[in-house]
Design a protein around this motif. Sequence first.
Motif, PDB file in Angstrom:
ATOM      1  N   SER A  34       0.837  -1.249   0.082  1.00  0.00           N
ATOM      2  CA  SER A  34       0.459  -0.032   0.115  1.00  0.00           C
ATOM      3  C   SER A  34       0.898   1.407   0.108  1.00  0.00           C
ATOM      4  O   SER A  34       0.111   2.679  -0.290  1.00  0.00           O
ATOM      5  CB  SER A  34      -1.005  -0.026   1.249  1.00  0.00           C
ATOM      6  N   SER A  38       0.494   4.174  -3.015  1.00  0.00           N
ATOM      7  CA  SER A  38       0.350   5.189  -2.190  1.00  0.00           C
ATOM      8  C   SER A  38       1.066   6.169  -3.275  1.00  0.00           C
ATOM      9  O   SER A  38       0.963   7.335  -3.638  1.00  0.00           O
ATOM     10  CB  SER A  38       0.617   5.370  -0.978  1.00  0.00           C
ATOM     11  N   ASP A  43      -1.752   8.997  -3.730  1.00  0.00           N
ATOM     12  CA  ASP A  43      -2.896   9.007  -3.387  1.00  0.00           C
ATOM     13  C   ASP A  43      -2.786   8.883  -2.187  1.00  0.00           C
ATOM     14  O   ASP A  43      -2.027   8.180  -0.934  1.00  0.00           O
ATOM     15  CB  ASP A  43      -3.666   7.132  -3.430  1.00  0.00           C
ATOM     16  N   LEU A  46      -4.599   6.845   1.246  1.00  0.00           N
ATOM     17  CA  LEU A  46      -3.964   5.408   1.251  1.00  0.00           C
ATOM     18  C   LEU A  46      -3.019   5.662   2.217  1.00  0.00           C
ATOM     19  O   LEU A  46      -2.321   5.304   2.845  1.00  0.00           O
ATOM     20  CB  LEU A  46      -3.496   4.745  -0.105  1.00  0.00           C
ATOM     21  N   ALA A  47      -2.163   6.487   2.019  1.00  0.00           N
ATOM     22  CA  ALA A  47      -0.609   6.832   2.578  1.00  0.00           C
ATOM     23  C   ALA A  47      -1.475   7.371   3.883  1.00  0.00           C
ATOM     24  O   ALA A  47      -0.679   6.410   4.538  1.00  0.00           O
ATOM     25  CB  ALA A  47       0.646   8.516   2.027  1.00  0.00           C
TER      26      ALA A  47
END
Length: 233
Positions: A34, A38, A43, A46-47
């Motif tokens: 992830s 990200s 994103d 998401l981060a």
Amino acid sequence: MTEQHIASAFDRDLEAIQAHIMKMGGLVEAAIISSARSLETRDEELAQEVRQGDKAIDALEELINEETARLIALRAPTASDLRLVLSVLKVSANLERIGDYSKNIAKRTTVLVNAGEINGSAAALRRMAREVERMLRDALDAYIQRDAELAADVIERDEEVDQMYNGLFREFLTFMAEDPRNISSCMHLHFIAKNIERMGDHVTAIAEQVVYLVTGERPTEARPKADITSQSA
């Protein structure tokens, strides 16, 4: 009968702790992927999820430490069993550090969102992170299955991660030399690449722990280290 009861209680307690290890490993694997995604997709949401998710990883390490200490105190494991118990602590500590590196990458993503993209670097970092995630999955499988051969394979694969890091390091130097406006972004990206390379080192440490657990001996040969930036003159 009493000895059998103690042995079965030890095995039951150890299985519960190892279940925590696998849950922790799953969270760390997801954090690796992830955090890299990200970065590639810019994103921020998401981060932020990665950064928040690190709390669950830390909580699991604390739980594992507490239950391991309780197991040692209550079950008084033999020398061979103690080696197994202590391996749990070392594996969880390495997983926690990998989680921290994923969180660090997520932090850099929020900085890089509005920065100019550096020719294919995010995709290359994602591929590097994906390789580390595969190594971690295999290292954890080796740990549960007590598979020294699979663990040795993971150790060897860390050299590939180092080579990927070296390639990115050279690219970032080139981009900075060609255009000073790239310096800030490239410095952040290099930091991320180094974090992923360090993840690989911690995965390797888990694999080395498996070899020791199965054979009772540390890997005899020095692990190949292809990271040119870690070599002193």
